[in-house]
Design a protein around this motif. Structure first.
Motif, PDB file in Angstrom:
ATOM      1  N   ARG A  20      13.032 -13.617   9.630  1.00 66.57           N
ATOM      2  CA  ARG A  20      14.174 -12.559   9.814  1.00 66.57           C
ATOM      3  C   ARG A  20      13.143 -11.861  11.188  1.00 66.57           C
ATOM      4  O   ARG A  20      14.258 -11.939  11.729  1.00 66.57           O
ATOM      5  CB  ARG A  20      13.779 -11.419   8.739  1.00 66.57           C
ATOM      6  CG  ARG A  20      15.019 -12.033   7.581  1.00 66.57           C
ATOM      7  CD  ARG A  20      16.591 -12.425   7.926  1.00 66.57           C
ATOM      8  NE  ARG A  20      17.647 -12.422   7.144  1.00 66.57           N
ATOM      9  CZ  ARG A  20      17.163 -13.497   6.791  1.00 66.57           C
ATOM     10  NH1 ARG A  20      16.869 -14.573   7.453  1.00 66.57           N
ATOM     11  NH2 ARG A  20      18.890 -13.665   5.270  1.00 66.57           N
ATOM     12  N   LEU A 195      12.146   0.242   7.092  1.00 65.44           N
ATOM     13  CA  LEU A 195      12.675  -0.994   8.095  1.00 65.44           C
ATOM     14  C   LEU A 195      13.591  -1.957   7.279  1.00 65.44           C
ATOM     15  O   LEU A 195      13.812  -1.857   5.626  1.00 65.44           O
ATOM     16  CB  LEU A 195      11.395  -1.519   8.475  1.00 65.44           C
ATOM     17  CG  LEU A 195      10.360  -0.865   9.378  1.00 65.44           C
ATOM     18  CD1 LEU A 195       9.540  -2.251   8.913  1.00 65.44           C
ATOM     19  CD2 LEU A 195      11.183  -0.276  10.435  1.00 65.44           C
ATOM     20  N   GLU A 196      15.298  -1.649   8.165  1.00 66.81           N
ATOM     21  CA  GLU A 196      16.193  -2.685   7.056  1.00 66.81           C
ATOM     22  C   GLU A 196      15.950  -4.260   6.919  1.00 66.81           C
ATOM     23  O   GLU A 196      16.170  -4.517   5.891  1.00 66.81           O
ATOM     24  CB  GLU A 196      17.144  -3.058   9.111  1.00 66.81           C
ATOM     25  CG  GLU A 196      17.352  -1.756   9.040  1.00 66.81           C
ATOM     26  CD  GLU A 196      19.134  -1.166   8.170  1.00 66.81           C
ATOM     27  OE1 GLU A 196      19.147  -1.837   6.932  1.00 66.81           O
ATOM     28  OE2 GLU A 196      18.215  -0.106   7.929  1.00 66.81           O
ATOM     29  N   VAL A 197      14.544  -4.620   7.798  1.00 67.12           N
ATOM     30  CA  VAL A 197      14.465  -5.978   7.064  1.00 67.12           C
ATOM     31  C   VAL A 197      13.776  -6.075   5.722  1.00 67.12           C
ATOM     32  O   VAL A 197      13.908  -6.880   5.017  1.00 67.12           O
ATOM     33  CB  VAL A 197      13.561  -6.798   7.739  1.00 67.12           C
ATOM     34  CG1 VAL A 197      12.023  -6.009   8.343  1.00 67.12           C
ATOM     35  CG2 VAL A 197      13.278  -7.865   7.331  1.00 67.12           C
ATOM     36  N   LYS A 199      14.545  -3.081   3.750  1.00 64.52           N
ATOM     37  CA  LYS A 199      15.287  -3.529   2.770  1.00 64.52           C
ATOM     38  C   LYS A 199      16.406  -4.639   3.046  1.00 64.52           C
ATOM     39  O   LYS A 199      16.809  -4.768   1.369  1.00 64.52           O
ATOM     40  CB  LYS A 199      16.842  -2.028   2.696  1.00 64.52           C
ATOM     41  CG  LYS A 199      16.109  -1.167   3.038  1.00 64.52           C
ATOM     42  CD  LYS A 199      16.985   0.266   4.235  1.00 64.52           C
ATOM     43  CE  LYS A 199      16.271   1.496   4.200  1.00 64.52           C
ATOM     44  NZ  LYS A 199      17.119   2.555   5.509  1.00 64.52           N
ATOM     45  N   GLU A 200      16.738  -5.368   3.091  1.00 61.10           N
ATOM     46  CA  GLU A 200      17.331  -6.771   3.170  1.00 61.10           C
ATOM     47  C   GLU A 200      16.782  -7.822   1.933  1.00 61.10           C
ATOM     48  O   GLU A 200      17.077  -7.971   0.492  1.00 61.10           O
ATOM     49  CB  GLU A 200      17.915  -7.274   4.508  1.00 61.10           C
ATOM     50  CG  GLU A 200      18.491  -8.521   4.128  1.00 61.10           C
ATOM     51  CD  GLU A 200      18.350  -9.366   5.878  1.00 61.10           C
ATOM     52  OE1 GLU A 200      19.033 -10.716   5.632  1.00 61.10           O
ATOM     53  OE2 GLU A 200      18.021  -8.812   6.365  1.00 61.10           O
TER      54      GLU A 200
END
Length: 210
Positions: A20, A195-197, A199-200
């Motif tokens: 990602r 970090l968003e990644v 969380k994703e």
């Protein structure tokens, strides 16, 4: 590309997060090494994850090898590890400690679940000693670094590997990872998980009863 494996595996997760961050598109097949072993076998006879299937059908196995290929695709300017020298060796050492930590955590989980009432006391004690030893070494290392990430202001494979291993350890064996004893590692994990990644790309581990 096709990434095989569930995100509760710290090894699969570190690969997916790197993909990602690099911007590589991939199809995710969340196959289990137990329930979906027969599906994995044609791509990886070891029936292990992660397995990354390239566009031409070639299958890469083991997270370190997969990431080495992804670094090559990303190029030296974008790769999340130094290309050579002491910085690279140091980053690889941290990655090796982190993946070793995760591997011992997996071994200990299997021992508890698969052997249940017939666990090897010697093996359990050995795994726990190895996990504790690695945590202590990583804590000392991280505590001596003032920058947001292991190698500076940019996230690296070392950061990802450690964070993924810590999450797995804390979920699989919560009594073995004490944030009060390892505050620098706890802070590192929290910074990465925010970090968003991260969380994703996450799948909480639900340890089987045993």
């Amino acid at each position: 590309m096709i990434l095989i494996g569930q995100y509760d595996s710290p090894f699969v997760r570190r690969v997916a997060i790197a993909m990602r961050l690099y911007g590589f598109a991939f199809e995710h097949r969340p196959w289990s090494t137990f329930g979906d072993a027969d599906k994995i076998a044609p791509f990886n006879p070891l029936r292990r994850v992660p397995t990354l299937v390239l566009k031409d059908g070639e299958a890469l196995i083991e997270s370190t090898i997969i990431l080495d290929h992804l670094d090559e695709l990303a190029g030296p300017d974008k790769a999340m590890i130094a290309s050579s020298g002491s910085d690279r060796r140091h980053a690889l050492k941290i990655c090796a400690l982190a993946t070793g930590l995760a591997d011992k955590g997996v071994s200990l989980l299997y021992e508890r679940v698969l052997r249940k009432d017939h666990q090897s006391k010697i093996w359990v004690e050995r795994c726990e000693a190895q996990i504790g030893g690695v945590l202590d070494v990583l804590e000392k290392e991280r505590a001596g670094i003032a920058s947001p990430f292991w190698s500076g202001v940019k996230i690296s494979h070392a950061d990802i590997a450690v964070a993924c291993a810590l999450r797995f350890t804390s979920e699989a064996h919560p009594r073995l990872f004490d944030p009060a004893r390892h505050p620098a590692l706890a802070d590192h994990a929290a910074r990465c998980e925010a970090l968003e990644v991260f969380k994703e790309i996450v799948q909480p581990l639900i340890p089987p009863a045993g």
